[in-house]
Write a protein that holds these residues in place. Sequence first.
Motif, mmCIF file in Angstrom:
data_model
loop_
_atom_site.group_PDB
_atom_site.id
_atom_site.type_symbol
_atom_site.label_atom_id
_atom_site.label_comp_id
_atom_site.label_asym_id
_atom_site.label_seq_id
_atom_site.Cartn_x
_atom_site.Cartn_y
_atom_site.Cartn_z
ATOM 1 N N ARG A 280 0.812 -1.216 0.000
ATOM 2 C CA ARG A 280 0.000 0.000 0.000
ATOM 3 C C ARG A 280 0.847 1.268 0.000
ATOM 4 N NH1 ARG A 280 -0.150 1.986 5.196
ATOM 5 N NH2 ARG A 280 0.555 0.573 6.838
ATOM 6 N N LEU A 281 2.148 1.128 0.315
ATOM 7 C CA LEU A 281 3.012 2.306 0.352
ATOM 8 C C LEU A 281 3.768 2.430 -0.967
ATOM 9 C CD1 LEU A 281 4.526 2.065 3.945
ATOM 10 C CD2 LEU A 281 2.627 3.495 3.172
ATOM 11 N N ASP A 282 3.558 3.521 -1.647
ATOM 12 C CA ASP A 282 4.221 3.766 -2.928
ATOM 13 C C ASP A 282 5.564 4.432 -2.659
ATOM 14 O OD1 ASP A 282 4.804 3.988 -5.600
ATOM 15 O OD2 ASP A 282 3.594 5.803 -5.893
ATOM 16 N N LEU A 283 6.523 3.641 -2.185
ATOM 17 C CA LEU A 283 7.837 4.155 -1.820
ATOM 18 C C LEU A 283 8.912 3.419 -2.606
ATOM 19 C CD1 LEU A 283 7.408 4.296 2.068
ATOM 20 C CD2 LEU A 283 7.334 6.225 0.477
ATOM 21 N N PRO A 284 10.009 4.090 -2.923
ATOM 22 C CA PRO A 284 11.085 3.431 -3.660
ATOM 23 C C PRO A 284 11.908 2.527 -2.753
ATOM 24 C CG PRO A 284 11.716 5.665 -3.139
ATOM 25 C CD PRO A 284 10.290 5.522 -2.688
ATOM 26 N N VAL A 285 12.559 1.548 -3.356
ATOM 27 C CA VAL A 285 13.541 0.738 -2.636
ATOM 28 C C VAL A 285 14.757 1.629 -2.397
ATOM 29 C CG1 VAL A 285 15.040 -1.277 -2.777
ATOM 30 C CG2 VAL A 285 12.715 -1.396 -3.677
ATOM 31 N N ALA A 286 15.109 1.835 -1.138
ATOM 32 C CA ALA A 286 16.170 2.801 -0.851
ATOM 33 C C ALA A 286 16.658 2.669 0.578
ATOM 34 C CB ALA A 286 15.664 4.226 -1.067
ATOM 35 N N TRP A 287 17.889 3.123 0.794
ATOM 36 C CA TRP A 287 18.427 3.324 2.137
ATOM 37 C C TRP A 287 18.064 4.736 2.582
ATOM 38 C CZ3 TRP A 287 20.232 -0.109 5.426
ATOM 39 C CH2 TRP A 287 20.688 -1.342 4.938
ATOM 40 N N THR A 288 17.576 4.873 3.794
ATOM 41 C CA THR A 288 17.134 6.161 4.309
ATOM 42 C C THR A 288 17.672 6.381 5.716
ATOM 43 O OG1 THR A 288 15.081 5.968 3.038
ATOM 44 C CG2 THR A 288 15.123 7.592 4.829
ATOM 45 N N PRO A 289 18.344 7.505 5.962
ATOM 46 C CA PRO A 289 18.789 7.788 7.327
ATOM 47 C C PRO A 289 17.621 8.251 8.188
ATOM 48 C CG PRO A 289 19.347 9.627 5.919
ATOM 49 C CD PRO A 289 18.747 8.572 5.022
ATOM 50 N N TYR A 290 17.593 7.785 9.431
ATOM 51 C CA TYR A 290 16.595 8.232 10.407
ATOM 52 C C TYR A 290 17.314 8.987 11.519
ATOM 53 C CZ TYR A 290 12.633 5.720 8.435
ATOM 54 O OH TYR A 290 11.620 5.306 7.618
ATOM 55 N N PHE A 291 16.809 10.170 11.834
ATOM 56 C CA PHE A 291 17.410 11.010 12.861
ATOM 57 C C PHE A 291 16.576 10.936 14.138
ATOM 58 C CE2 PHE A 291 18.547 12.840 8.747
ATOM 59 C CZ PHE A 291 19.916 12.956 8.870
ATOM 60 N N ALA A 292 17.254 10.782 15.270
ATOM 61 C CA ALA A 292 16.564 10.729 16.557
ATOM 62 C C ALA A 292 16.045 12.115 16.921
ATOM 63 C CB ALA A 292 17.512 10.223 17.639
ATOM 64 N N VAL A 293 14.797 12.175 17.376
ATOM 65 C CA VAL A 293 14.189 13.436 17.798
ATOM 66 C C VAL A 293 13.503 13.226 19.142
ATOM 67 C CG1 VAL A 293 13.848 14.242 15.428
ATOM 68 C CG2 VAL A 293 12.010 12.989 16.587
ATOM 69 N N ALA A 294 13.286 14.332 19.856
ATOM 70 C CA ALA A 294 12.641 14.246 21.169
ATOM 71 C C ALA A 294 11.129 14.109 21.048
ATOM 72 C CB ALA A 294 12.987 15.481 22.001
ATOM 73 N N ASP A 295 10.548 14.708 20.007
ATOM 74 C CA ASP A 295 9.086 14.707 19.861
ATOM 75 C C ASP A 295 8.740 14.613 18.376
ATOM 76 O OD1 ASP A 295 6.338 15.597 19.573
ATOM 77 O OD2 ASP A 295 6.455 16.332 21.631
ATOM 78 N N ALA A 296 8.169 13.493 17.961
ATOM 79 C CA ALA A 296 7.870 13.269 16.547
ATOM 80 C C ALA A 296 6.816 14.241 16.032
ATOM 81 C CB ALA A 296 7.407 11.831 16.330
ATOM 82 N N ASP A 297 5.840 14.583 16.858
ATOM 83 C CA ASP A 297 4.793 15.499 16.408
ATOM 84 C C ASP A 297 5.346 16.902 16.172
ATOM 85 O OD1 ASP A 297 2.671 13.652 16.422
ATOM 86 O OD2 ASP A 297 2.450 13.862 18.588
ATOM 87 N N VAL A 298 6.218 17.357 17.051
ATOM 88 C CA VAL A 298 6.836 18.671 16.881
ATOM 89 C C VAL A 298 7.687 18.684 15.620
ATOM 90 C CG1 VAL A 298 8.537 20.279 17.843
ATOM 91 C CG2 VAL A 298 6.794 19.274 19.322
ATOM 92 N N THR A 299 8.444 17.608 15.397
ATOM 93 C CA THR A 299 9.283 17.524 14.205
ATOM 94 C C THR A 299 8.438 17.556 12.942
ATOM 95 O OG1 THR A 299 10.947 16.242 15.409
ATOM 96 C CG2 THR A 299 11.003 16.127 13.007
ATOM 97 N N ALA A 300 7.332 16.799 12.924
ATOM 98 C CA ALA A 300 6.448 16.788 11.753
ATOM 99 C C ALA A 300 5.871 18.176 11.491
ATOM 100 C CB ALA A 300 5.333 15.774 11.957
ATOM 101 N N ALA A 301 5.497 18.878 12.550
ATOM 102 C CA ALA A 301 4.954 20.223 12.379
ATOM 103 C C ALA A 301 6.002 21.164 11.817
ATOM 104 C CB ALA A 301 4.444 20.742 13.724
ATOM 105 N N ARG A 302 7.235 21.062 12.294
ATOM 106 C CA ARG A 302 8.315 21.920 11.782
ATOM 107 C C ARG A 302 8.555 21.650 10.305
ATOM 108 N NH1 ARG A 302 12.708 20.907 16.665
ATOM 109 N NH2 ARG A 302 11.777 22.341 18.205
ATOM 110 N N ILE A 303 8.496 20.383 9.910
ATOM 111 C CA ILE A 303 8.704 20.018 8.509
ATOM 112 C C ILE A 303 7.647 20.681 7.627
ATOM 113 C CG2 ILE A 303 8.552 18.079 6.886
ATOM 114 C CD1 ILE A 303 9.885 16.370 9.136
ATOM 115 N N CYS A 304 6.388 20.570 8.022
ATOM 116 C CA CYS A 304 5.306 21.136 7.216
ATOM 117 C C CYS A 304 5.358 22.658 7.187
ATOM 118 C CB CYS A 304 3.965 20.668 7.763
ATOM 119 S SG CYS A 304 3.690 18.880 7.601
ATOM 120 N N GLU A 305 5.792 23.262 8.292
ATOM 121 C CA GLU A 305 5.879 24.724 8.350
ATOM 122 C C GLU A 305 6.943 25.274 7.407
ATOM 123 O OE1 GLU A 305 6.732 25.340 12.419
ATOM 124 O OE2 GLU A 305 4.662 25.015 13.107
ATOM 125 N N ARG A 306 7.898 24.434 7.009
ATOM 126 C CA ARG A 306 9.027 24.893 6.207
ATOM 127 C C ARG A 306 8.960 24.403 4.766
ATOM 128 N NH1 ARG A 306 9.868 24.859 11.345
ATOM 129 N NH2 ARG A 306 11.283 26.378 12.328
#
Length: 246
Positions: free
Chosen positions: A48-74
């Motif tokens: 169901r996920l239309d995503l490419p086969v790929a290596w992706t770095p994941y960064f540790a964050v304190a709050d996922a919701d805050v990070t998601a909001a910052r992403i959308c704001e920018r």
Amino acid sequence: MTRDLAAAQYFYSRVLGWEFRSSGLGDGFSVALHEGMPVAGIGALAERLDLPVAWTPYFAVADADVTAARICERAATMAVGPLAFGTGRAGLAADPAGAVFGFWEGVVVPDWSVGRGRAPAWLELHTRDAVEASAFYGEVLGWAGEGSGCCVASHEHDHVVLRHGHDTVALLSGGGAVDEAPDPHIRPRWHVHFPVPDLEEAIASTVALGGSTAAPVRTSTTSRWVVLADPDGALFTVVAPQDAGP
């Protein structure tokens, strides 16, 4: 993320010497180990996920919701999440230039950091404007924050260098000096660099198992590296120490 978990495990076990164990995330996700230490994760792509086969770095964050909001704001894009994932919460996003990255709120492996031991040697972002990318990730991930857990970005030559303490963990490259105009021909992408003891052996194993080289071998005074593609097309880089001269 891959379309065939078993085939990916077979490939990377031969090329990078990894072993695999199951995780608490179900049959579709496994943890890669090198000499008993976790180095990466490989997950099976859900149909169901239309995503490419790929290596992706994941960064540790304190709050996922805050990070998601910052992403959308920018003016960036949230592709997936944040979603509950095992012992934490994860999200997948694309920065304003289109480079895909992930973030993770939850428990991390103690004393595990890029550039140390068997963890990935380093991360590299190829992007059109390194300064603009540095500002985005700094604001979203708190690179300019205070405290021992924060990273710091600095401009050095034609790169923006990200450090965590004394460890260099990432380079952001725009294809030219940081004060030059952005390069419109660069396709923004994060590259993950894995350490290997022998570059030629890694290349030979990759080709023998149906992968390929995606760029010529490059060298510096201390190391040699090459971009490879696994049989599914996922790009990764292997880096080895520079051989001592005669």
